[in-house]
Design an enzyme around this catalytic site. Sequence first.
Site, short mmCIF file in Angstrom:
data_model
loop_
_atom_site.label_atom_id
_atom_site.label_comp_id
_atom_site.label_asym_id
_atom_site.label_seq_id
_atom_site.Cartn_x
_atom_site.Cartn_y
_atom_site.Cartn_z
N SER A 295 19.92 12.47 72.12
CA SER A 295 20.22 13.84 72.51
C SER A 295 21.44 13.90 73.43
O SER A 295 21.62 13.06 74.31
CB SER A 295 18.99 14.45 73.16
OG SER A 295 19.25 14.83 74.49
N LYS A 296 22.24 14.91 73.17
CA LYS A 296 23.48 15.09 73.95
C LYS A 296 23.15 15.27 75.43
O LYS A 296 23.85 14.79 76.30
CB LYS A 296 24.17 16.34 73.39
CG LYS A 296 25.49 16.66 74.04
CD LYS A 296 26.16 17.81 73.29
CE LYS A 296 27.35 18.33 74.06
NZ LYS A 296 28.03 19.41 73.36
N ARG A 297 22.07 15.97 75.68
CA ARG A 297 21.70 16.30 77.05
C ARG A 297 21.12 15.07 77.79
O ARG A 297 21.46 14.81 78.93
CB ARG A 297 20.66 17.43 77.02
CG ARG A 297 20.54 18.24 78.27
CD ARG A 297 19.76 19.52 78.00
NE ARG A 297 18.58 19.30 77.17
CZ ARG A 297 17.42 18.83 77.63
NH1 ARG A 297 17.27 18.54 78.89
NH2 ARG A 297 16.40 18.65 76.80
N LYS A 298 20.26 14.31 77.08
CA LYS A 298 19.55 13.24 77.78
C LYS A 298 20.24 11.89 77.72
O LYS A 298 19.97 11.03 78.56
CB LYS A 298 18.15 13.07 77.17
CG LYS A 298 17.23 14.24 77.39
CD LYS A 298 15.82 13.84 76.97
CE LYS A 298 15.07 15.02 76.40
NZ LYS A 298 14.06 14.66 75.42
N LEU A 302 25.21 8.76 73.68
CA LEU A 302 25.51 9.44 72.41
C LEU A 302 27.02 9.74 72.31
O LEU A 302 27.59 9.73 71.23
CB LEU A 302 24.70 10.73 72.29
CG LEU A 302 24.88 11.52 71.00
CD1 LEU A 302 24.47 10.68 69.78
CD2 LEU A 302 24.04 12.80 71.02
#
Length: 549
Positions: A295-298, A302
């Site tokens: 995930s981009k957020r976590k 990435l």
Amino acid sequence: MDYKALADILFPHVTQTPEEVEARYPARDLPEGAKVTRMAPSPTGFMHLGNLYGAITDERLAHQSGGVFYLRIEDTDQKREVEGGVEKILEVFSEYGLPFDEGATLDGDNGAYGPYRQRQRAGMYQVFGKWLVEQGKAYPCFCSEEELAAIREKQAAAKENFGYYGKYALHRDLSMEEIEAKLAQSGGVFVLRFRSEGDTERRVKFTDLVKGNMEFPENDQDIVLLKSDGIPTYHFAHVVDDHLMRTTHVVRGEEWLPTLPVHVQLFQAMGWRLPKYIHTAQLMKMDGGSKRKLSKRKDPELALDYYREQGYTVACLKEYLMTLLNSNFEEWRIANPAAPLDAFPFNVKKMGVSGSLFDLDKLIDISKNVVSRLTAEEAYDLLAAWAQRYDTEFAALLTRDPAYSKAILAIGRGGKKPRKDIAVWGEAKAYMDFFFDELFQPEYAWPENATGAAAKQILEAYAGDFALPEDSGAWFDGVKALAASLGYAADMKLYKQNPTEYPGNVGDVSMVLRVAVTGRQNSPDLFEVMKLLGADRVKARFNRAIASL
Ligand code: GLU
């Protein structure tokens, strides 16, 4: 309904015909079996592992078959576009050595199948939009946000599928008069919707080159083809562009699978041949015992920027991704340890069907191998380039005397079992800082058997008349003699038989010397280190250590 008349009312400015557009995009003159692939990123400024994963597949398929690999910028969503997004895309692909044969470039287009930026192709989508209207396959919709929200509410209440379809497609069957009235009201603004003849009770069959045969319910949604500003949606742009640009193989993330029935339907409506599809598996990671999507957020890992900042070599990341892309790659690599990556016969049949597990530890492992196989010269060039960008102070030291830096990097390199100290350039400073007096900050952790006064005694005895030994044999003989003279066991066998008879052994003695010279217990070959530092600096380090005791 006179669809021809409707098309003229909706698109009075569109004078070109589909035939005229088609004539500009003739079949490509390529050998039999040559594949045409494309990278079609959106200029959002965020380039991620998935982009690279797909691009390697595209590039290999095209270039292994004597085909074409091109770049198309999908800039139809202006809200997501960031300044410099295109530059970023070009920079990443050039950095990763994935050369486009044609496509968007910084100063325009390279190739005969452009324009390669979708917004510049707006007129073309409108030609085909108009053509669909003429055939009764598309219609204008004037529904406001509020009307669409009301439809949604009704669907929720009736527990029916969401979307614009069937009885919910309010403007599907407007009369010419109604359309004219609405056009007058909206100032000519409308969205163009596809008139779907699909039925979710029926199934559409389909083959993905990786996932095999699949079946989906048909699409019954009257999806938007052109937005109110005349710019196409992804679906319509994909169909028009990949047809005109003569893409043979569409490689894209599997998040597009659910809308594949729409694309199949659109290709059919246009009377065009469907390209072959490869939907690539999502990149997953293990998180607390279960697999999940990166995930981009976590997950900072990435983003491709992460690898550049950490200082992963490009070769390593590509090598690692290849292990995820083709199941037989690792076997091939063992059999061909020194072959260039492009010598590997990439095979779609060896691609994984479901989520690929991205394992950072494995990447680090591969990275250590890749870095250990570089020549000192190559390692120096890559490290210096990384440092110029991310640690200019270190870069200044490194480049002050390139021969010295290369000699440091040469220690333990080459040969059958090269040292594997460095996985990423970001670790290089901590590995080699003690070679630079400016960075030398010893943390004297003496071995258990020779601390304090004992360490001092060893150092004083050794430093007394220190001269650089001839070679590593002579150096170790010297250490043994020193050990013996101070009562330490010079012979490990004897020591192991009677450890209590000695204060320690020759290993402890040499560890004391290592700690004094390098400031740590773990360092490359001490003789090599001393040779590089030179007798004066080694002596100074002995004295500094003695003074600390
Ligand atoms: N612009 C789309 C994306 O970035 C491309 C998908 C495709 O390759 O067709 O996801």
